[in-house]
Design a protein around this motif. Sequence first.
Motif, short mmCIF file in Angstrom:
data_model
loop_
_atom_site.label_atom_id
_atom_site.label_comp_id
_atom_site.label_asym_id
_atom_site.label_seq_id
_atom_site.Cartn_x
_atom_site.Cartn_y
_atom_site.Cartn_z
N GLN A 16 -1.84 -7.55 0.43
CA GLN A 16 -2.43 -6.23 0.63
C GLN A 16 -1.34 -5.16 0.66
O GLN A 16 -1.46 -4.12 0.02
CB GLN A 16 -3.22 -6.19 1.93
N GLU A 17 -0.27 -5.42 1.41
CA GLU A 17 0.82 -4.45 1.51
C GLU A 17 1.47 -4.21 0.15
O GLU A 17 1.77 -3.08 -0.22
CB GLU A 17 1.87 -4.95 2.50
N GLN A 18 1.66 -5.29 -0.61
CA GLN A 18 2.26 -5.17 -1.95
C GLN A 18 1.40 -4.30 -2.86
O GLN A 18 1.91 -3.44 -3.59
CB GLN A 18 2.42 -6.56 -2.57
N MET A 19 0.08 -4.52 -2.81
CA MET A 19 -0.83 -3.77 -3.67
C MET A 19 -0.93 -2.31 -3.25
O MET A 19 -1.04 -1.41 -4.10
CB MET A 19 -2.21 -4.43 -3.66
N VAL A 20 -0.91 -2.04 -1.95
CA VAL A 20 -0.97 -0.66 -1.47
C VAL A 20 0.27 0.11 -1.95
O VAL A 20 0.16 1.26 -2.41
CB VAL A 20 -1.08 -0.60 0.07
N VAL A 21 1.43 -0.52 -1.87
CA VAL A 21 2.66 0.12 -2.34
C VAL A 21 2.59 0.35 -3.85
O VAL A 21 2.94 1.42 -4.36
CB VAL A 21 3.89 -0.74 -1.99
N GLN A 22 2.10 -0.65 -4.58
CA GLN A 22 2.04 -0.57 -6.04
C GLN A 22 1.08 0.52 -6.52
O GLN A 22 1.36 1.22 -7.50
CB GLN A 22 1.61 -1.92 -6.61
N TYR A 23 -0.05 0.68 -5.81
CA TYR A 23 -1.07 1.62 -6.27
C TYR A 23 -1.09 2.93 -5.49
O TYR A 23 -1.99 3.75 -5.70
CB TYR A 23 -2.45 0.94 -6.22
N ALA A 24 -0.11 3.14 -4.63
CA ALA A 24 -0.02 4.41 -3.89
C ALA A 24 0.04 5.62 -4.83
O ALA A 24 -0.61 6.64 -4.57
CB ALA A 24 1.17 4.39 -2.95
N PRO A 25 0.82 5.56 -5.93
CA PRO A 25 0.84 6.71 -6.85
C PRO A 25 -0.53 7.00 -7.46
O PRO A 25 -0.87 8.16 -7.71
CB PRO A 25 1.84 6.27 -7.93
N LEU A 26 -1.34 5.96 -7.69
CA LEU A 26 -2.68 6.16 -8.24
C LEU A 26 -3.56 6.91 -7.24
O LEU A 26 -4.32 7.81 -7.61
CB LEU A 26 -3.32 4.81 -8.58
N ILE A 27 -3.44 6.56 -5.96
CA ILE A 27 -4.20 7.25 -4.91
C ILE A 27 -3.84 8.74 -4.89
O ILE A 27 -4.71 9.61 -4.86
CB ILE A 27 -3.94 6.63 -3.53
N LYS A 28 -2.54 9.01 -4.90
CA LYS A 28 -2.09 10.41 -4.86
C LYS A 28 -2.56 11.18 -6.08
O LYS A 28 -2.97 12.34 -5.99
CB LYS A 28 -0.56 10.47 -4.75
N TYR A 29 -2.54 10.52 -7.24
CA TYR A 29 -2.97 11.17 -8.49
C TYR A 29 -4.46 11.53 -8.41
O TYR A 29 -4.85 12.66 -8.72
CB TYR A 29 -2.71 10.23 -9.66
N ILE A 30 -5.30 10.58 -8.00
CA ILE A 30 -6.74 10.82 -7.91
C ILE A 30 -7.04 11.90 -6.87
O ILE A 30 -7.83 12.82 -7.12
CB ILE A 30 -7.48 9.51 -7.56
N ALA A 31 -6.40 11.80 -5.71
CA ALA A 31 -6.63 12.78 -4.64
C ALA A 31 -6.19 14.17 -5.06
O ALA A 31 -6.87 15.16 -4.78
CB ALA A 31 -5.88 12.35 -3.38
N SER A 32 -5.07 14.26 -5.77
CA SER A 32 -4.55 15.57 -6.20
C SER A 32 -5.48 16.22 -7.21
O SER A 32 -5.71 17.44 -7.16
CB SER A 32 -3.15 15.40 -6.79
N ARG A 33 -6.03 15.44 -8.13
CA ARG A 33 -6.96 16.00 -9.12
C ARG A 33 -8.24 16.49 -8.45
O ARG A 33 -8.78 17.54 -8.81
CB ARG A 33 -7.28 14.96 -10.20
N LEU A 34 -8.74 15.74 -7.47
CA LEU A 34 -9.93 16.18 -6.75
C LEU A 34 -9.63 17.42 -5.92
O LEU A 34 -10.47 18.33 -5.82
CB LEU A 34 -10.44 15.06 -5.84
N ALA A 35 -8.45 17.47 -5.33
CA ALA A 35 -8.08 18.60 -4.46
C ALA A 35 -8.08 19.92 -5.21
O ALA A 35 -8.34 20.98 -4.62
CB ALA A 35 -6.72 18.35 -3.83
N LEU A 36 -7.79 19.88 -6.51
CA LEU A 36 -7.78 21.10 -7.31
C LEU A 36 -9.15 21.76 -7.36
O LEU A 36 -9.25 22.96 -7.62
CB LEU A 36 -7.29 20.79 -8.73
#
Length: 255
Positions: A16-36
């Motif tokens: 779980q920790e490995q996957m969270v680190v690996q996909y953290a940039p994807l979370i930020k990307y999705i959140a940033s697009r929605l935030a706009l």
Amino acid sequence: MTTLEQWPEKVDSAWQEQMVVQYAPLIKYIASRLALRLPSHIALDDLISSGIIGLIDAIHKFDPSKNISFKTYAEFRIKGAILDELRSLDWIPRSVRKKSHLIENTYAELERTLGRPAEPEEVSSALGLELEEFYQLLDETKTVSLMELEGVWKAIRSNPDLPENELPEILQDETVRDPFLALHFSELQDIMIRAIDGLPDKEKLLVSLYYYEELTMKEIGQIMGYTESRISQLHTQAMYRLRSKLREYFQVGHD
């Protein structure tokens, strides 16, 4: 990226920790697009926190035997978790929701009558507004148009004739092997293609650039020769048209 063959039989805390680190940039990307598309008082960090919850949920519920890429599955879970959190806040005033429903219904009625996409001047006239007032109304309701398009999809996913929790994952994945899912996938693709194809040319191009090429509103404005504000208005118009088409096809009502 992690392949299906690498997925463990049992997910432990280390995975779980490995996957969270690996996909953290994807979370930020999705959140940033929605935030706009959201008011400034909605904090990006809060969206990211909700996205992490969605990712962890995806990690524990992912089934590699379905031949669906984890990235595709995770994207929908992350976005869904963020949108669920936004809905729970209930920060959109009832008056704004009412205006949004009025615009959508006006688009639907006009386009049924005209047999073609309604022009902004026709919609504003039907609403009893000046054109500039109509554009201001689009700006005021743009967040509702985004949230409620997702709401339409959520209602469609609850259709008992569709496999539970399968629709989001198959929409963008061409590796689905189950014939039943493939049939629904093909049907839904056809519905969306027809709905998007029915948009005016400018809105069709915008949808392609924003959702398929993943450009920002500012970048699209530079390509199309419009201000970022005008691109946002065109996007909102496209969302209203698509919402009304999807509601009509699936007979999904307003919340």
